[in-house]
Design an enzyme around this catalytic site. Structure first.
Site, PDB file in Angstrom:
ATOM      1  N   LYS A  41       0.806  -0.990   0.019  1.00 10.65           N
ATOM      2  CA  LYS A  41      -0.233  -0.324   0.402  1.00 10.65           C
ATOM      3  C   LYS A  41       0.822   1.387   0.167  1.00 10.65           C
ATOM      4  CE  LYS A  41      -3.690   0.049  -0.048  1.00 10.65           C
ATOM      5  NZ  LYS A  41      -4.784  -0.466  -1.170  1.00 10.65           N
ATOM      6  N   SER A 264      -3.283 -12.143   3.580  1.00 11.82           N
ATOM      7  CA  SER A 264      -4.128 -12.428   2.270  1.00 11.82           C
ATOM      8  C   SER A 264      -2.904 -12.760   1.282  1.00 11.82           C
ATOM      9  CB  SER A 264      -3.823 -10.744   1.910  1.00 11.82           C
ATOM     10  OG  SER A 264      -3.053 -10.180   1.652  1.00 11.82           O
TER      11      SER A 264
HETATM   12  C1  LIG Z   1      -2.813  -6.998   3.563  1.00 10.03           C
HETATM   13  C2  LIG Z   1      -3.180  -7.000   2.170  1.00 10.03           C
HETATM   14  N1  LIG Z   1      -4.065  -7.890   1.294  1.00 10.03           N
HETATM   15  C3  LIG Z   1      -4.297  -7.273   0.336  1.00 10.03           C
HETATM   16  C4  LIG Z   1      -4.287  -5.926  -0.055  1.00 10.03           C
HETATM   17  C5  LIG Z   1      -5.238  -5.723  -1.012  1.00 10.03           C
HETATM   18  O1  LIG Z   1      -4.997  -4.888  -2.191  1.00 10.03           O
HETATM   19  P1  LIG Z   1      -5.344  -3.504  -2.515  1.00 10.03           P
HETATM   20  O2  LIG Z   1      -6.400  -2.762  -2.281  1.00 10.03           O
HETATM   21  O3  LIG Z   1      -4.870  -2.985  -4.113  1.00 10.03           O
HETATM   22  O4  LIG Z   1      -6.639  -4.468  -3.499  1.00 10.03           O
HETATM   23  C6  LIG Z   1      -4.904  -4.838   0.890  1.00 10.03           C
HETATM   24  C7  LIG Z   1      -5.356  -3.093   0.518  1.00 10.03           C
HETATM   25  O5  LIG Z   1      -5.061  -3.046   1.764  1.00 10.03           O
HETATM   26  C8  LIG Z   1      -3.553  -5.126   1.816  1.00 10.03           C
HETATM   27  O6  LIG Z   1      -3.520  -4.271   3.024  1.00 10.03           O
END
Ligand SMILES: Cc1ncc(COP(=O)(O)O)c(C=O)c1O
Length: 331
Positions: A41, A264
């Site tokens: 981010k 994630s």
């Molecule tokens: C740990 C994590 N994984 C995935 C994402 C997803 O990214 P995006 O918002 O670009 O889809 C985020 C977004 O905040 C995140 O903090």
């Protein structure tokens, strides 16, 4: 040697983990957690603040305000501190304590929403709070990561070209979907590249992003309770949905080999591995994006009590060889 004078100037963009020895299939995992914000981010935060500075939205007395489950809040805390802006992060009770403390250490104010909205989620309640702050004082500037084109443009300009440079024969790219900034930036870039790339979005069961039924989700970052405004499904070739229990298993399997990633990443890896298992993938060059690292999740994803309390006693097998149960869908 890298010498910087602002924290957002550094980002490790060329680090990949080859997962073949851990999962038995070739997948190059691009690590986005090696910067001062510890996550992907930072790119979106820097891009959105730069753009708002350029177009005059941000002036010296402005106070940034944003709704974030954590990582964007940390990233904006860093960018705001380096540029001399105040920043208020509106989050909810699922935000990790360490993430909140981190934002406060960087000089930000954190507002924690504890009451869910009518849908049972927190996003609507968080956005209402942001709107109320903006209505109360015109110094507040809401960059709005859910609609801001800078969110996807950051990845169109940096993440995707970095992958293209290292993998000129790329066949398939797996990207987790939160706001879909990373997904849309990469998908737009590869749509106009010199060879076709299958862009596979990875989402969590319980997220409505690609039309699934809403349900409880505990892993922050991926999944939405509303359809993400940035999402244009015409750029997405396929969607894989992953049960959180499978994401947790993937995280622990990586950790047992010394790679501590966030939840994630476990979701994306689990989804990618089940997609690769179902396709004739032996010859494919495949890359997945790991949005952050695991230290922010020590009290949740890496705590056996927490995991068993939510997902049940059998979720963490001793041999980590239980096949994952992802659900596939064409976008
Ligand atoms: C740990 C994590 N994984 C995935 C994402 C997803 O990214 P995006 O918002 O670009 O889809 C985020 C977004 O905040 C995140 O903090």
């Amino acid at each position: 040697m890298s010498v910087i004078s602002v924290p957002q100037a550094f980002n490790e963009d060329d680090l990949y983990v080859d997962l073949r020895s851990i999962f038995g299939r070739s997948l190059f995992l691009k690590c986005e957690g090696f910067n001062f914000a510890g996550s992907v981010k930072l790119k979106a935060a820097a891009e959105m603040v730069e753009a708002a500075g350029r177009d005059g939205t941000l002036t010296p007395g402005s106070i940034l305000v944003e709704s974030s489950s954590g990582n964007l809040g940390v990233a904006l805390s860093i960018v705001a501190a380096s540029k001399g802006y105040r920043f208020v992060c509106v989050t909810d009770s699922r935000c990790n304590l360490s993430t909140r403390l981190l934002m406060e250490a960087l000089g930000s104010e954190v507002h924690v929403i504890t009451e869910p909205d009518a849908t049972g989620g927190f996003l609507g309640a968080r956005l209402d709070h942001v709107r109320a702050l903006c209505a109360s004082d015109d110094r507040y500037v809401w960059l709005n990561q859910y609609t801001n084109p800078g969110n996807w443009r950051a990845h169109y300009r940096t993440t995707a070209p970095a992958i293209a440079r290292e993998f000129p024969q790329l066949d398939v790219l797996f990207v987790g979907a939160g706001t879909t900034g990373t997904l849309m930036g990469c998908a737009r870039y590869f749509r106009q590249w010199h060879r076709p790339v299958r862009v596979v979005a990875v989402d969590t069961v319980g997220s409505v992003t690609f039309g699934g039924a809403p349900g409880p989700r505990m892993i922050p970052g991926l999944g939405m309770t509303i359809r993400p405004p940035l999402l244009d499904v015409s750029y997405v070739d396929e969607v894989v949905r992953v049960h959180e229990a499978d994401a947790i298993r993937a995280c622990h399997r990586l950790a047992r080999r010394g790679f501590l990633f966030g939840g994630s990443t476990g979701t994306v890896v689990s989804g990618a591995m089940s997609w690769l298992a179902e396709h004739d993938a032996a010859e494919l060059t495949a890359v997945a994006i790991a949005p952050d690292l695991g230290e922010r999740y020590l009290e949740t994803i890496y705590q056996t009590n927490w995991v068993e309390g939510i997902y049940g006693k059998d979720v963490l097998p001793h041999d980590f060889n239980v096949p994952d149960q992802a659900i596939h869908q064409t976008a």
